[in-house]
Design an enzyme around this catalytic site. Structure first.
Site, short mmCIF file in Angstrom:
data_model
loop_
_atom_site.label_atom_id
_atom_site.label_comp_id
_atom_site.label_asym_id
_atom_site.label_seq_id
_atom_site.Cartn_x
_atom_site.Cartn_y
_atom_site.Cartn_z
N ASP A 1 0.64 -1.02 -0.21
CA ASP A 1 0.03 -0.05 -0.06
C ASP A 1 0.74 1.04 0.14
OD1 ASP A 1 -2.75 1.16 0.29
OD2 ASP A 1 -1.87 1.89 2.43
N ASP B 1 -1.57 -0.78 6.13
CA ASP B 1 -1.75 -0.39 7.73
C ASP B 1 -3.63 -0.32 7.78
OD1 ASP B 1 -1.97 1.45 5.90
OD2 ASP B 1 -1.01 3.05 7.40
N ASP C 1 -6.82 -2.39 3.38
CA ASP C 1 -5.85 -3.71 2.64
C ASP C 1 -6.28 -5.04 3.42
OD1 ASP C 1 -3.76 -1.59 2.19
OD2 ASP C 1 -3.63 -1.22 3.65
#
Length: 882
Positions: A326, A613, A617
């Protein structure tokens, strides 16, 4: 698709009057129909089910089968030892997995406890669990959204959605907007508000269109609930090995019976011998050794800030060849930062550290306006307010223009708040004996309402040439994925009304800001690429922004390697999987897209790690072969869905963890090859003795002693070997590659054959000392005991010494250092002491049918035991020279 419907259509479909809201009775009826507004989770595994889950392994089945056979024939000690190994393996697995599935509970905790709802014509506070589709929810700054809403009113409404979409900046919301494209990404649905996101600015009202598991957050919960327990590469290899050994044990028993039948031997005696061979074929200690090596690896990884939740995940890291990360908060700092400022003819980068206040007048005025025209605060390293405004206040701090000091000196007396139509914000502050309007916002909108420009301290008319220069610099900043913000001012001697503030302004300049990359990430990405690992960025942010960050970090080379969520939807699953390797950046993606990307990479045979995080995700963390959550900024949901948590939120730690994972697999492979070599030696010694009608050189209890004690200590020591310093220079291991690939099988056969033949030779010499040969009949028990003792010592000692040569398949013992693995030296010494103990202590010697050897025979067996390691080192030397 509620985002494609107008407010009126949504209200009509949900049968609600926005002025009155639902009646209490209607709300109760809908609560009965739709259920409570809370996320549900699947039933969690009990400790008992976790324990029995550890037995779903072919090697464990083989061991349990061996324990049943030993129980039937009365070898109770063997039964107990084998069962102890099996239970120890299960206990270690349960301890690591217990309390690992916390994702749904965390999602439930994220739901806001109370919300403002209009019912029976009155606004009242109610529990979020009682909210139903059709409820009118009132929103204001600081409140969490209790369910998915179609906005019906909005005023300067901004909602923080980073946990759901991955965007660093709060999303601007507009109730009157319509999005007719059915593929509109979550982050672009400006007329919607989503469960568990946070209102940061403005106010609004929305009608509830989805609750509980039907919300976007609920969709994530459903994905997390899916049972995606896939076997790791190591588990597959061990399962395959278990099958091979199981079939081998059965084949040995059948061959033994056939030979015994042909030779007209006693069939019960042959059954006992077959059991000896089956025991020899199975490395009883292997499951426990693998579990212990992985557990020790977990302990080592915790020291480098990586907490592993499931043991096999350690080894999976070593196979990883794709790292999907990410962007926001993982590759970047999740902190908007001004990196460039521009006044006419003067473009400068912002230094990372605090700077002296010696600025030119134009830049000083630019920064002063930006700081005063902000509502954010920044004190003691902590900012509150809009991330963009925090970045402006931090910029002022760096140039010694403190918000606190400026606000005290130039007191604010009026303002015209930001709204999405004007895309501007203005404040009115005291300035000398009069007032000054400070305005910030979109540079093109500012230029439309400005008449002058500040150039080198002088106010001059704003010509088309000057305008074009400002726009050109703004475009250059945008091309580098910077968010551009302009500033202007106007002095006045009276108090203007808010709507009169933004007239005849003087343009000061502009700033460019971005959520910058983490400083350490670029080097880590280079190291990963050098190790044959491909880093991939997955984000909910805009394509150009993501591609610019990716290019800066070395993840992507051009915009052509970037793909949006809408473009992903245009491909079929098969076509997307075929084309996936052409892309390095995926932007404007939803949680479902992230899962689709991970699955596409896996479909190409890759071992995929996903880092992240946010709540968004979590599904992809669970789908990936190894999910890595951030420990500091990571949500509880992400941590619950992951296999590993980084306590320092450092992308570089992933690369260190991959290095550790590679070494752990390499060490487990060494242990497997070592044990297989040892067991092959035992099989050859017994099989040849049966085939040629010789006495059996080893008893089942003696083989079990060697397998469980003498073999186990060096195998564990090999499992904690310091490892190869050059391991990150190699390409990732093919996940389909077995333990015996790359010549390992040949080494195992060579070592095992040598050990087996030398064991028989020692047995022969033991018999010959008393005048007997291998083909003699009616050999006295005391002679067999002596000869078996020699065979027993050679078998055990040769295996112990051979472990030294197993540390590296290319480098010699001396080149890697004889004492660099102190545990192995300790294991060899302990093994030799145990052998001496079992032979010299009368009670043990009688139990295992052994006896003390003469001095000459001790020298002989030690010499025999050194031969396999010497030959293996010679083979390495010859290969190296060739």
């Amino acid at each position: 698709m509620w985002f494609a419907k107008s407010q009126e259509e949504a209200l009509k479909e949900l049968n609600v009057n926005p002025v009155l809201g639902l009646t209490s009775s209607e709300a109760q009826a809908r609560l009965q129909k739709y259920g409570e507004n809370k996320l549900r989770g699947k039933t969690k595994k009990s400790l008992l089910s976790l324990f029995f889950g550890q037995f779903k392994d072919m090697l464990i089945y083989v061991l349990l089968g061996a324990s049943i056979i030993t129980l039937i024939i009365g070898e109770y000690a063997d039964t107990l030892i084998i069962l102890f190994v099996v239970i120890l393996n299960a206990v270690i697995g349960v301890l690591q997995e217990y309390k690992a599935e916390k994702a749904i509970e965390a999602l439930q905790q994220m739901a806001t406890p109370r919300s403002l709802v209009r019912r029976d014509g009155k606004v009242k506070e109610t529990r979020s669990e009682e909210i139903v589709p059709g409820d009118i929810v009132v929103l204001d700054a600081g409140r969490y959204i209790p369910a998915d809403l179609r906005l019906i009113e909005s005023a300067n409404l901004q909602i923080e959605e980073s946990a759901l979409t991955g965007e660093s900046v709060p999303s601007e919301k507009e109730a009157n907007a319509l999005h007719e494209d059915p593929q509109t990404p979550l982050g672009d649905r400006s007329n919607m508000a989503f469960m568990s996101t946070l209102v940061t600015n403005g106010r609004g009202e929305g009608v509830v269109v989805a609750t509980a598991m039907n919300t976007e957050m609920g969709k994530i919960a459903k994905i997390l609930d899916e049972d995606l327990e896939e076997m790791t590469p190591l588990q597959k290899r061990l399962d395959e090995l278990g099958r091979i050994l199981g079939y081998l044990a059965i084949a040995i028993c059948l061959i033994m019976f056939t030979i015994g039948f042909i030779q007209k031997r006693d069939l019960f005696e042959m059954f006992l011998t077959a059991i000896s061979l089956a025991v020899a074929a199975i490395p009883e200690g292997l499951p426990a050794i693998v579990a212990i090596v992985l557990a020790l690896g977990v302990t080592r990884m915790s020291k480098i800030n990586a907490i592993v939740k499931k043991l096999p995940a350690v080894e999976t890291l070593g196979s990883v060849n794709i790292i999907c990360s990410d962007k926001t908060g993982t590759l970047t700092q999740n902190k908007m930062t001004v990196v460039k400022h521009y006044t006419f003819g003067n473009l400068k980068d912002v230094p990372a550290e605090d700077s002296p206040s010696s600025l030119d007048k134009d830049t000083q005025e630019l920064l002063k306006t930006l700081v005063l025209c902000s509502d954010a605060t920044y004190e003691n390293g902590q900012g509150t307010g809009d991330p963009t405004e925090i970045a402006l206040v931090v910029l002022g701090d760096r140039y010694k223009l403190s918000k606190q000091i400026l606000s005290a000196e130039y007191k604010r007396v009026g303002e015209n708040p930001f709204d999405s139509d004007r895309k501007l914000m203005s404040t009115l502050n005291e300035e000398g004996k009069g007032y000054r309007v400070h305005t910030k916002g979109a540079i093109d909108n500012l230029l439309k309402i400005s008449k002058y420009a500040l150039i080198q301290g002088e106010i001059v008319p704003l010509t088309e040439e000057i305008k074009n220069q400002f726009l050109m610099i703004a475009e250059e900043m945008s091309d580098h994925a910077l968010r551009v913000l302009g500033a202007a001012f106007r002095d006045t001697d009276r108090l203007p009304a808010p709507e009169e503030m933004e007239q005849d302004l003087t343009v000061l300049g502009l700033v460019g800001m971005i959520d910058p990359p983490r400083l350490e990430v670029k080097d880590s990405i280079k190291e990963a690429k050098d190790a044959g690992i491909t880093p991939v960025m997955i984000t909910g942010d805009h394509k150009n922004t993501a591609a610019a960050i990716a290019k800066e970090l070395g993840i992507a080379d051009s915009l052509d390697q970037a793909l949006t969520g809408a473009e992903i939807n245009s491909f079929s699953d098969e076509e997307f999987a075929r084309r996936i390797n052409n892309y390095r950046v995926f932007a404007r993606v939803s949680p479902e897209h992230k899962v689709k990307i991970v699955k596409a990479f896996k479909a190409q045979g890759n071992i995929v790690s996903m880092t992240g995080d946010g709540v968004n995700d979590a599904p992809s963390l669970k789908t990936a072969d190894i999910g890595v959550a951030m420990g500091i900024t990571g949500t509880d949901v992400a941590k619950g869905a992951s296999d590993m948590i980084l306590t320092d939120d450092n992308f570089a730690t992933i690369v260190h963890a991959i290095r550790e994972g590679r070494n752990i697999y390499s060490n487990i492979k060494k242990s497997v090859i070592f044990l297989f070599s040892c067991n092959l030696g035992e099989i050859i010694a017994i099989f040849l003795s049966v085939l040629f009608f010789w006495p059996v050189p080893l008893l089942p209890t003696q083989i079990l002693w060697i397998n469980l004690l003498t073999d186990t200590l060096p195998a564990i020591a090999l499992g904690v070997d310091p490892g190869d310093k050059d391991i990150m220079k190699a390409k990732p291991r093919d996940p389909k590659e077995g333990f015996f690939a790359q010549g390992a099988g040949k080494r195992a056969i060579t070592g095992g054959t040598l050990i087996g033949l030398l064991t028989l030779i020692a047995f022969y010499f033991g018999l010959s000392e008393y005048g007997f040969s291998l083909s003699s009949r009616n050999i006295p028990d005391e002679v067999l005991i002596y000869a078996r003792t020699m065979a027993f010592v050679v078998l055990a000692a040769s295996q112990l010494f051979y472990a030294l040569s197993m540390r590296n398949d290319r480098k010699s013992i001396l080149s890697i250092g004889l004492f660099t693995n102190k545990y192995l030296i300790g294991a060899i010494i302990t093994g030799l002491v145990l052998q001496l103990g079992i032979i010299s202590i009368p009670a043990l010697a009688n139990a295992f049918k052994l006896q003390w050897l003469s001095g000459r025979d001790w020298l002989m067996v030690i010499a025999f035991a050194l031969i396999p390691v010497v030959i293996n080192e010679l083979i390495k030397f010859i290969k190296h020279r060739i």
